[in-house]
Structure formats: structure tokens, C-alpha cells
Design an enzyme around this catalytic site. Sequence first.
Site, short mmCIF file in Angstrom:
data_model
loop_
_atom_site.label_atom_id
_atom_site.label_comp_id
_atom_site.label_asym_id
_atom_site.label_seq_id
_atom_site.Cartn_x
_atom_site.Cartn_y
_atom_site.Cartn_z
CD GLU A 131 -32.22 -78.72 51.93
OE1 GLU A 131 -32.09 -77.70 51.22
OE2 GLU A 131 -32.45 -78.66 53.14
CB THR A 184 -25.09 -77.26 54.35
OG1 THR A 184 -25.89 -76.31 55.07
CG2 THR A 184 -25.60 -78.65 54.68
N1 HSE Z 1 -29.18 -82.67 58.52
C1 HSE Z 1 -28.49 -81.67 57.74
C2 HSE Z 1 -27.08 -81.52 58.26
C3 HSE Z 1 -29.22 -80.38 57.85
O1 HSE Z 1 -26.93 -81.43 59.49
O2 HSE Z 1 -26.15 -81.51 57.48
C4 HSE Z 1 -28.55 -79.27 57.09
O3 HSE Z 1 -29.34 -78.13 57.11
#
Ligand code: HSE
Length: 313
Positions: A131, A184
Site C-alpha cells: 500500500e 489515491t
Molecule cells: N483511507 C485511504 C484514503 C484509503 O482515503 O486515502 C485509500 O484507498
Amino acid sequence: MNSIRVFAPATVANVACGFDIFGFAVDNPGDELTLTFSDEPGVRIKDITGDGGRLSRDASKNTAGIAIQSFLKFIRRQEVGFDVVLHKKMPLGSGLGSSAASAVAGVFAANELLGRPLPTINLLPFAMEGERFASGSAHADNVGPSLLGGFVVIRSYQPLDVIRIDTKAQLFCTLVHPDIEVNTKDARFILKNEVSLKNTITQMGNVAGLIAGLMTPDYELISRSLVDVIIEPVRAILIPEFNEAKKAARDAGALGCSISGSGPSMFAWSRDAQTAEKVGEAMQQAFLSVGITSETYVSQINQQGPRVLTDAE
Ligand code: HSE
């Protein structure tokens, strides 16, 4: 056993109010991965299907490869050779925890093939390394629920403290993935670093309310608590028709609706499968009104996490 085929579920991170601390797994979609011993030490990605050629075949640039490599290093088994075949069964950059599912599938399969040297919960840091590579931050709200199943709270990152909530709530999740992409890293970059005291208080109330609602279970309380006053208002601009799709979900009977992870997918919770289907149709219509097609998945919360697939599956 020389080879193993596993499934790891997609996940909804944040769950409205719990940015980086809440996540739950769903039964569908998810990734499949086949891991085979090789005489040649090291990890190789032999093939990836379903990614349109977009993911790196270099194991050190692929979340499954990274997770397996860091696991082998930790258990001091770097003499082991693994060949990986990854079947992406969900869209990339969708907010459905695609990179996390691959990382979890990889490290889970490696642990199984090696006779389970570590308990499942201890695999989390290796999946988080994947990640870190994918999004620039080692958040655990996707890998946590994908690995453990159920609804998961990341109480602390340092030290890592992950709690699986024992909920009796019967919830049906609608996931709608509009055919647009949100990265992201970008969706994190646009967030403000400072939060007002007023919004912090509201958010903390909802975080506590959601957990209490899930554990009771109290569906009205769950519904009232599925509110995010910090992250959602900023990220909503990345999703065309976000407000309309959210309203459509509520109007169709959902308990609540918000962004799934960093988007563009949206999730909604309903009390029964029929409502969850209706909610999906209503949300799809909202996106279609501006010419955006979408995919919908309806499932319950996945309680199992990753699993070994049989030949028949
Ligand atoms: N918590 C993370 C975000 C999850 O919202 O950036 C990303 O998949």
C-alpha cells in the site's frame, strides 16, 4: 503442495467518518492470485490478467510482489522462489482497495504455501508495504479488512493496533463504480492538513456513534453516524454527480452513502438485498444523467477475508 490459488476481497475504506481508521470487506469483487514454488530464488510476476497491461510485471513495483518479498525477508526465507499469476477482478484506481486485495492475496498465499509460519494478523505490515508503494502512505484501512474480513478499526498506526469489530448488524453493501478514475495519491494530496475543532467534534461523535450502532446493532444510529464532515466535502469534487448519486441512494432507502476509499466508487448500506439493488439502480441513473456509465456490486460484509480457492471455484 506446490501451488495455491487464493481470493482476497475488495474493501471499503473510511466508511464515511473514519478516514484511514475504518474499513470493511465485501464478498464481491476481489482479486485472485496463483502462487507456485520455483527453483529460482526470489519473486517473479509471471502474468497479470484483467489490468489491461497497466500494472508492473516487476515484482518490486507490484503490491503483491512487494508484500511477498517483505514477508520472505522478515521470516528469513529469501532462498524461496515464487512465481505469481495475478487475476485482477476489479477495476484499478476505483476506491475498492484493488492494490490492497492484490497485496493481501500475495502474502496470504505465501504464508499458506510455507505452512503458515505467521498468524494471519501478523501479515498486515507486509501487505501495508504494498500500500505504501501504491499510494505513498502505508494506510491499513483497506489491507486490514481484506486480510481479517469484517469491519476493522485501525486504532493506532504507531504501534499498529487493529481491532475487528464483532457486529451483529445485517448490512447489504451497494458499491457503484462510475467509469472514471481517481488516483489515491491525488485524492490524498488535495486534503487539508488542518481541521477545525467544530468538525473534529462532529466527526468524533459520528465515529463513536457508528461503532456503537454496529455493535448494538442500532440501524438508526448507524444511519445517523454515516456522515463525514472532513474528507468527503473536499473529495466530492473529484466525482461528478456525487451529491445527486448520494441523494438517490438515500431516497431509494439506503441507511447512508459516502465515497468508497478515495473514490470514485461510492458505497451505500441497506437493510436488505432488495433495497441494496434498488439503491444501486438509483445511483447508476444519477451517473447516467451526465453520461457516465457505472458498474454495481451488491454483497454483504465479507466475514472471512482471504481464502484458498478450490478447483471448482
Ligand atoms: N483511507 C485511504 C484514503 C484509503 O482515503 O486515502 C485509500 O484507498
